[in-house]
Design an enzyme around this catalytic site. Structure first.
Site, PDB file in Angstrom:
ATOM      1  N   SER A 163       0.822  -1.209  -0.103  1.00 15.08           N
ATOM      2  CA  SER A 163      -0.010  -0.127   0.172  1.00 15.08           C
ATOM      3  C   SER A 163       0.828   1.165   0.044  1.00 15.08           C
ATOM      4  O   SER A 163       1.914   1.139   0.473  1.00 15.08           O
ATOM      5  CB  SER A 163      -0.905  -0.133   1.358  1.00 15.08           C
ATOM      6  OG  SER A 163      -1.480   1.337   1.501  1.00 15.08           O
ATOM      7  N   TYR A 202      -2.287  -0.158   9.951  1.00  9.54           N
ATOM      8  CA  TYR A 202      -2.607  -0.722   8.975  1.00  9.54           C
ATOM      9  C   TYR A 202      -1.462  -0.512   7.953  1.00  9.54           C
ATOM     10  O   TYR A 202      -0.829  -1.435   7.327  1.00  9.54           O
ATOM     11  CB  TYR A 202      -3.697  -0.090   8.028  1.00  9.54           C
ATOM     12  CG  TYR A 202      -3.917  -0.171   6.601  1.00  9.54           C
ATOM     13  CD1 TYR A 202      -4.305  -1.703   6.223  1.00  9.54           C
ATOM     14  CD2 TYR A 202      -3.784   0.521   5.613  1.00  9.54           C
ATOM     15  CE1 TYR A 202      -4.039  -1.838   4.964  1.00  9.54           C
ATOM     16  CE2 TYR A 202      -3.739   0.068   4.147  1.00  9.54           C
ATOM     17  CZ  TYR A 202      -3.830  -1.016   4.029  1.00  9.54           C
ATOM     18  OH  TYR A 202      -4.221  -1.349   2.704  1.00  9.54           O
TER      19      TYR A 202
END
Length: 334
Positions: free
Chosen positions: A128, A153
């Site tokens: 990501s 995350y």
């Protein structure tokens, strides 16, 4: 024609990738746990479209199920593994951190172990843009240090990159990590800004605009992401290919990292203006400060992607948003 495991097949990107692989004649084994992080009926609707096609088989299975994942790898013969399944969302990681540990850390370990004990040609996994965290140098390059995540995350995605490199090094598994940048498009996730904005504007409700609309995102249309994934899947990294893991790295693992982003960040207010034009309605904006875990800008350097696979995302935001709005109106009959 190859056998491909796509984890997160009922998810947003996994659905589109599975459609693409099936269209080109590959066999897709889809895995998803259909969890309730967002509307399960949307996941089931995606899955229904895939299950109607020859060449697709589905396993409802949780990544954290060690025995189940091991059994899946033992009974299927995968040539490629495209690992997209994960617990997503920055803000949700502030509320439910253990979901990220179970899915993104334990679950990814199970996938790596499955690959270790199988004769796969290439593992491609989703990282990501969030791994860039507090970085201020733009555009973000895979050569940059990414040791300052600002959400759990992001930290789990950075951990995935390190775990994958270790397995690639120890067991000679050809592995590529893809740092996705704010992917959007048809069959979108309902927890994402564009979806939330569209739903609220059509209902004539106010929208929450964080950082007063000044944050910038490298919005990347899902078809461009899928094109990048498919091209990278066929570009199997040889040993000594991982000079981009970190500055000065001496790694000899068959491991690569790429950014997949539109290479053209826009302000959130510009996205809202484009959406207003596509909907023919004006948004009522509730201007708010930056939220914990958010970053002011994402901006992908895609030179390595261009050099190695001859592709860079190029769908203009106006085109992508219009396609999303058309899908939204059709799916929800609005």
């Amino acid at each position: 024609m190859v056998n491909v495991l796509v984890t997160g097949a009922a998810g947003f990107i996994g659905y589109h990738l599975s459609q693409r692989l099936l269209a080109q004649g590959d066999t897709v084994i889809g895995l998803d746990n259909l969890n309730a992080y967002y509307d399960v009926s949307l996941k089931q609707a995606r899955l229904a479209q895939l299950e109607n096609q020859p060449g697709f088989r589905f396993y409802k299975l949780d990544l954290a199920d060690r025995e189940g994942i091991a059994q899946l790898f033992a009974q299927e013969s995968f040539e490629f593994v495209i690992h997209l399944a994960a617990q997503a969302g920055v803000r949700y990681s502030l509320k439910n951190p253990y979901a990220y540990v179970d899915s993104n850390l334990v679950g990814f370990t199970n996938i790596l172990e499955g690959c270790r004990h199988s004769d796969i040609k290439h593992l491609v996994f989703a990282s990501s843009s969030s791994v860039y965290g507090a970085n201020t140098k733009v555009p973000f390059s895979v050569q940059d240090n990414v040791d300052s995540p600002v959400s759990l995350y992001a930290a789990t995605k950075k951990a995935n990159e390190l775990m994958a490199h270790a397995y690639s090094h120890l067991y000679n598994i050809p592995t590529t990590g893809l740092r996705f940048f704010t992917v959007y498009g048809s069959w979108y996730r309902p927890d994402m800004a564009l979806f939330l904005f569209t739903k609220a504007i059509l209902a004539e409700q106010p929208i929450n605009v964080f950082n007063y609309g000044r944050m910038q995102r490298d919005f990347t249309y899902v078809d461009d992401v899928v094109e990048g994934v498919v091209r990278v899947m066929g570009k199997i990294p040889p040993p000594k290919a991982s000079g981009n893991t970190s500055p000065g790295s001496r790694s000899s693992a068959p491991y690569k990292l790429y950014n997949i982003g539109n290479n053209q960040p826009i302000e959130l207010l510009q996205l809202i203006e484009t959406l207003e034009q596509c909907l023919g309605k004006t948004a009522v904006k509730n201007m708010l400060p930056m939220q914990p875990g958010d970053v002011p800008i994402t901006y992908a350097d895609v030179d390595d992607l261009m050099q190695d696979v001859g592709f860079k995302p190029n769908t203009p935001i106006e085109v992508g948003v219009e396609r999303f709005v058309q899908w939204y109106r059709s799916y929800y009959n609005i």
